[in-house]
Design a protein around this motif. Structure first.
Motif, PDB file in Angstrom:
ATOM      1  N   SER A 428      25.828  51.208  49.857  1.00  0.00           N
ATOM      2  CA  SER A 428      25.677  51.161  51.274  1.00  0.00           C
ATOM      3  C   SER A 428      26.760  50.624  51.693  1.00  0.00           C
ATOM      4  O   SER A 428      27.511  50.249  51.346  1.00  0.00           O
ATOM      5  N   ASP A 429      26.839  50.513  53.081  1.00  0.00           N
ATOM      6  CA  ASP A 429      28.054  50.060  53.955  1.00  0.00           C
ATOM      7  C   ASP A 429      28.024  48.528  53.933  1.00  0.00           C
ATOM      8  O   ASP A 429      29.107  47.959  53.612  1.00  0.00           O
ATOM      9  N   THR A 430      27.101  47.950  53.555  1.00  0.00           N
ATOM     10  CA  THR A 430      26.839  46.533  53.455  1.00  0.00           C
ATOM     11  C   THR A 430      27.660  46.121  52.105  1.00  0.00           C
ATOM     12  O   THR A 430      28.198  45.171  51.903  1.00  0.00           O
ATOM     13  N   TYR A 431      27.326  46.873  51.081  1.00  0.00           N
ATOM     14  CA  TYR A 431      27.432  46.598  49.878  1.00  0.00           C
ATOM     15  C   TYR A 431      28.870  47.204  49.128  1.00  0.00           C
ATOM     16  O   TYR A 431      29.271  46.972  48.007  1.00  0.00           O
ATOM     17  N   GLU A 432      29.382  47.934  50.064  1.00  0.00           N
ATOM     18  CA  GLU A 432      30.641  48.580  49.714  1.00  0.00           C
ATOM     19  C   GLU A 432      31.763  47.691  49.171  1.00  0.00           C
ATOM     20  O   GLU A 432      32.344  47.874  48.160  1.00  0.00           O
ATOM     21  N   GLU A 433      31.987  46.762  49.848  1.00  0.00           N
ATOM     22  CA  GLU A 433      32.842  45.790  49.604  1.00  0.00           C
ATOM     23  C   GLU A 433      32.406  45.185  48.394  1.00  0.00           C
ATOM     24  O   GLU A 433      33.480  45.006  47.532  1.00  0.00           O
ATOM     25  N   VAL A 434      31.477  44.702  48.038  1.00  0.00           N
ATOM     26  CA  VAL A 434      31.040  43.814  47.028  1.00  0.00           C
ATOM     27  C   VAL A 434      31.015  44.779  45.807  1.00  0.00           C
ATOM     28  O   VAL A 434      31.358  44.435  44.685  1.00  0.00           O
ATOM     29  N   LEU A 435      30.585  45.906  45.836  1.00  0.00           N
ATOM     30  CA  LEU A 435      30.519  46.790  44.842  1.00  0.00           C
ATOM     31  C   LEU A 435      31.898  47.124  44.535  1.00  0.00           C
ATOM     32  O   LEU A 435      32.291  46.990  42.961  1.00  0.00           O
ATOM     33  N   GLU A 436      32.952  47.105  45.220  1.00  0.00           N
ATOM     34  CA  GLU A 436      34.330  47.365  45.003  1.00  0.00           C
ATOM     35  C   GLU A 436      35.104  46.193  44.370  1.00  0.00           C
ATOM     36  O   GLU A 436      35.784  46.442  43.231  1.00  0.00           O
ATOM     37  N   LEU A 437      34.476  45.007  44.415  1.00  0.00           N
ATOM     38  CA  LEU A 437      34.944  43.629  43.922  1.00  0.00           C
ATOM     39  C   LEU A 437      34.261  43.708  42.455  1.00  0.00           C
ATOM     40  O   LEU A 437      35.051  43.421  41.578  1.00  0.00           O
ATOM     41  N   HIS A 438      32.947  44.141  42.665  1.00  0.00           N
ATOM     42  CA  HIS A 438      32.371  44.251  40.963  1.00  0.00           C
ATOM     43  C   HIS A 438      33.108  44.916  40.195  1.00  0.00           C
ATOM     44  O   HIS A 438      33.401  44.830  38.979  1.00  0.00           O
ATOM     45  N   ARG A 439      33.409  46.208  40.611  1.00  0.00           N
ATOM     46  CA  ARG A 439      34.279  47.246  39.777  1.00  0.00           C
ATOM     47  C   ARG A 439      35.428  46.790  39.436  1.00  0.00           C
ATOM     48  O   ARG A 439      35.982  47.074  38.244  1.00  0.00           O
ATOM     49  N   GLU A 440      36.087  46.022  40.442  1.00  0.00           N
ATOM     50  CA  GLU A 440      37.389  45.444  39.959  1.00  0.00           C
ATOM     51  C   GLU A 440      37.189  44.463  38.910  1.00  0.00           C
ATOM     52  O   GLU A 440      38.102  44.282  37.921  1.00  0.00           O
ATOM     53  N   ALA A 441      36.265  43.483  39.100  1.00  0.00           N
ATOM     54  CA  ALA A 441      36.001  42.325  38.089  1.00  0.00           C
ATOM     55  C   ALA A 441      35.540  42.979  36.739  1.00  0.00           C
ATOM     56  O   ALA A 441      36.103  42.605  35.894  1.00  0.00           O
ATOM     57  N   ASN A 442      34.764  44.142  36.825  1.00  0.00           N
ATOM     58  CA  ASN A 442      34.389  44.691  35.657  1.00  0.00           C
ATOM     59  C   ASN A 442      35.685  45.406  34.777  1.00  0.00           C
ATOM     60  O   ASN A 442      35.912  44.966  33.680  1.00  0.00           O
ATOM     61  N   ASP A 443      36.690  45.867  35.541  1.00  0.00           N
ATOM     62  CA  ASP A 443      37.758  46.489  34.910  1.00  0.00           C
ATOM     63  C   ASP A 443      38.831  45.202  34.314  1.00  0.00           C
ATOM     64  O   ASP A 443      39.471  45.504  33.482  1.00  0.00           O
ATOM     65  N   LEU A 444      38.733  44.073  35.309  1.00  0.00           N
ATOM     66  CA  LEU A 444      39.772  43.015  34.756  1.00  0.00           C
ATOM     67  C   LEU A 444      39.024  42.304  33.599  1.00  0.00           C
ATOM     68  O   LEU A 444      39.790  41.974  32.667  1.00  0.00           O
ATOM     69  N   GLU A 445      37.570  42.247  33.362  1.00  0.00           N
ATOM     70  CA  GLU A 445      37.052  41.704  32.187  1.00  0.00           C
ATOM     71  C   GLU A 445      37.279  42.623  31.009  1.00  0.00           C
ATOM     72  O   GLU A 445      37.746  41.996  29.957  1.00  0.00           O
ATOM     73  N   TYR A 446      37.252  43.988  31.151  1.00  0.00           N
ATOM     74  CA  TYR A 446      37.583  44.586  29.982  1.00  0.00           C
ATOM     75  C   TYR A 446      39.017  44.743  29.736  1.00  0.00           C
ATOM     76  O   TYR A 446      39.285  44.455  28.430  1.00  0.00           O
ATOM     77  N   GLU A 447      39.677  44.779  30.580  1.00  0.00           N
ATOM     78  CA  GLU A 447      41.260  44.535  30.237  1.00  0.00           C
ATOM     79  C   GLU A 447      41.712  43.277  29.745  1.00  0.00           C
ATOM     80  O   GLU A 447      42.464  43.442  28.685  1.00  0.00           O
ATOM     81  N   LEU A 448      41.018  42.171  30.112  1.00  0.00           N
ATOM     82  CA  LEU A 448      40.993  40.799  29.352  1.00  0.00           C
ATOM     83  C   LEU A 448      40.772  40.745  28.034  1.00  0.00           C
ATOM     84  O   LEU A 448      41.314  40.200  27.021  1.00  0.00           O
ATOM     85  N   GLY A 449      39.543  41.548  27.882  1.00  0.00           N
ATOM     86  CA  GLY A 449      39.033  41.450  26.502  1.00  0.00           C
ATOM     87  C   GLY A 449      40.023  42.312  25.434  1.00  0.00           C
ATOM     88  O   GLY A 449      40.294  41.975  24.350  1.00  0.00           O
ATOM     89  N   GLN A 450      40.803  43.421  26.071  1.00  0.00           N
ATOM     90  CA  GLN A 450      41.486  44.300  25.287  1.00  0.00           C
ATOM     91  C   GLN A 450      42.908  43.409  24.960  1.00  0.00           C
ATOM     92  O   GLN A 450      43.297  43.254  23.795  1.00  0.00           O
TER      93      GLN A 450
END
Length: 645
Positions: A428-450
């Motif tokens: 939603s519009d409210t969650y758009e920024e939160v979701l983007e941050l979660h996706r970025e955090a998700n990618d960073l956690e995966y990259e960190l694990g690798q």
């Protein structure tokens, strides 16, 4: 060393005798036929030699030796025309002593100059050259393996700098990624405070995001594994190509291994037969030489008798032109000269058979090399074929794994697309920024694990290499030891030859100076290379060449021939050669006894000086002398005149 006590019974012409031999020079003084040589042969027998004979009217003989608290004994029993020896002799193997310590008239080393014997062959006879070559081959194989291990370690060592750099880069990337993740998580916490009332929707979204993260992580793992398998597949295919090329290059020698093996067996059998014949000839030669000596000394029962029935003295017999005796083989009355001629012919036959053995050994080496080359090539082919089969199996299993992983990647890709669609529906519009941050955090956690996984693999590889490198010093030390052993073995034969020549030349120079022979400047041995026929090929082989240097009345030096040496000079030269063999084979360390007889060709004064020289190299020097020679001795000595008859 303490005094040695010797008990003798029924040896040669001795009924029974007990003598004490102190360290130093012991002289057996007496006329001919007084059992001097019989006592010397008894001493040789208890030391392990087979030179003694049983008294003619006895069936058994005995010799016992006590020295330094130890006891040794030898018993002889007549068995037909020969004698069987039992007991506990001083030496287990008397070969060296027979050559260089037991210097009776017929001793091979002592007679070497007179009979033009191959001096090098005599010195090198006790050296097991085949065992030396086998040990060299074993050490070469071990050195090759050590070199291969060291090359592998060097290859690993060259990888360490790149691995350390890669580890440092990964740790820097991990630190940067961790900081970036902390920043993103901080932003998420700030935004979460403003959307607290939509927690249910947020929880569902987070569940989808977590699921999406897990699937993406698994998808990335599958992609990485596919890439790894494909790299491994390329490596295996390259390895298969190289193995096939090596297999094509290997050509087995055009030989029938069974024919070669049969021929080698035949050559070994022929060599064994010739060795047996040579041994039998040598025993026959020694036996006849001993019997000739005893006949000339008068201790053998077959001594010539006078016309009035009495026994002629050995001196009388030696004065006659044609000394005769009863042949101990056929029983007929023959000239000793004829028997000596027969013995000389036997020596010629022995030399011919020794040459035949050399030819067979050369051919045996050639066929052994052929067999070894065939077996080596066949082993290489078998190893390559085994590796090819293993490589083919691994290629097939890797291809199957790639196919399975590819299918799994396609399934995971579809699952990622499905989850991404679900996440978009929840946005939603409210969650758009939160979701983007979660996706970025998700990618960073995966990259960190690798990154952490990659770093752990690099660290493990570095530790493994460093562990293997810990053994490099031991390998290098072992290689140096092997190299030193190879150098020692390869030069051992040359060293023995050089030491023998040096010993002879040094002692000969000293003895000539002591004995003061007129117009002999020098007698010396030189090592020369000669081309000889060995089987079907010509090879260079070392030989000992004896030189005699004399001077004219005007002081001009010239080289003379050995044939022109006087009988006294030949005797001295032969004795010095035997002494060189005694020392170069370290015989003085295990055989403390040296025996001498038949020194009559040397004048009394020189005998005294020669014995004084020899005394410094041997613990017990026992010599048989005529009374007039014994009376002229100036060297300290023990004299024995009564030897049991």
């Amino acid at each position: 060393m303490s005094s040695a006590t010797v008990d003798v019974e029924n040896v040669g012409g001795i009924d029974e005798a007990q003598v004490e031999i102190p360290p130093g020079v012991t002289v057996l003084a007496g006329p001919n036929a007084s059992n001097k040589t019989s006592l010397l042969r008894a001493l040789m027998t208890v030391f392990g030699s087979d030179e003694a004979s049983i008294k003619g009217d006895a069936d058994e003989a005995r010799v016992e030796l006590a020295v330094d608290g130890d006891a040794y004994d030898r018993h002889l029993e007549r068995t037909g025309a020969s004698a069987t020896a039992t007991g506990d002799p001083y030496l287990d193997d008397p070969e060296l002593a027979d050559l260089f310590a037991f210097l009776l008239r017929s001793n091979e080393a002592r007679r070497s100059v007179e009979r033009d014997v191959d001096l090098r062959e005599l010195i090198m006879r006790p050296v097991d050259t085949e065992a030396i070559q086998n040990e060299i081959q074993r050490l070469q194989n071990e050195r090759d393996q050590v070199d291969a291990d060291l090359d592998e370690l060097e290859s690993l060592k060259r990888r360490l700098p790149d691995l350390e750099q890669r580890k440092s880069e990964l740790e820097s990337e991990i630190e940067a990624t961790r900081e970036e993740l902390e920043d993103v998580e901080g932003e998420i916490e700030d935004l979460d405070a403003s959307v607290e009332d939509q927690r249910e929707e947020r929880d569902e979204l987070e569940d989808r995001l977590a699921e999406l993260r897990d699937v993406r992580s698994e998808l990335e793992d599958v992609r990485y594994e596919i890439e790894t398998k494909r790299d491994r597949l390329d490596s295996l295919r390259e390895e298969r190509r190289e193995l096939e090329e090596r297999e094509d290059e290997l050509q087995a020698p055009d030989v029938d291994p069974e024919d070669v093996e049969d021929h080698i067996a035949d050559l070994r059998s022929r060599k064994q037969d010739l060795d047996a014949e040579i041994s039998e000839l040598q025993n026959t030669i020694r036996f006849n030489e001993k019997m000739i000596d005893e006949a000339q000394e008068g201790t053998h029962p077959a001594v010539q008798t006078t016309t009035d029935g009495g026994t002629a003295s050995v001196t009388d017999q030696l004065l006659e032109d044609d000394t005769r005796t009863v042949c101990w083989t056929c029983g007929s009355d023959v000239s000793i000269d004829r028997i000596e001629d027969t013995v000389e012919r036997l020596r010629d036959i022995r030399r011919e058979k020794v040459d035949a053995v050399d030819d067979i050994e050369a051919e045996l080496d050639e066929y052994t090399d052929r067999k070894a080359e065939y077996e080596r090539t066949q082993r290489n082919r078998d190893q390559i074929q085994t590796r090819l089969a293993r490589t083919e199996r691994e290629i097939e299993s890797t291809e199957d794994a790639v196919d399975r992983l590819t299918e799994r990647k396609e399934d995971l890709t579809e699952e990622v697309e499905r989850l991404e669609g679900a996440v978009e529906d929840l946005e939603s519009d409210t969650y758009e920024e939160v979701l983007e941050l979660h996706r970025e955090a998700n990618d960073l956690e995966y990259e960190l694990g690798q990154l952490e996984g990659d770093r752990d693999e690099v660290v493990a590889e570095i530790e493994e290499i460093e562990s293997e490198l810990d053994g490099q010093d031991d390998l290098e030390a072992r290689r140096e030891e092997i190299q030193d052993e190879l150098v020692d073995l390869r030069t051992k034969i040359d060293r023995i030859e050089e030491e023998a020549v040096e010993e002879f030349n040094d002692h000969m120079e000293e003895v000539l100076g002591i004995l003061d022979y007129e117009n002999i400047d020098r007698i010396w041995i030189e090592i020369v290379e000669r081309e000889v026929q060995e089987g079907r090929r010509k090879v260079e082989r070392n030989s000992f060449e004896l030189h005699v240097i004399r001077s004219t009345d005007g002081g001009v030096a010239y080289e003379d021939t050995v044939d022109h040496l006087s009988e006294s000079e030949r005797e001295v030269t032969g004795l010095v050669f035997a002494l060189a063999g005694y020392l170069v084979h370290d015989l003085h360390e295990e055989v403390p006894l040296m025996v001498l007889d038949a020194l009559e060709p040397i004048d009394s004064d020189r005998i005294s000086r020669l014995l004084e020289y020899f005394e410094s190299y041997v613990d017990y020097l026992v010599v048989a002398l005529l009374p007039e020679d014994a009376d002229a001795l100036e060297v300290d000595h023990e004299r024995i005149t009564d030897i049991g008859g």
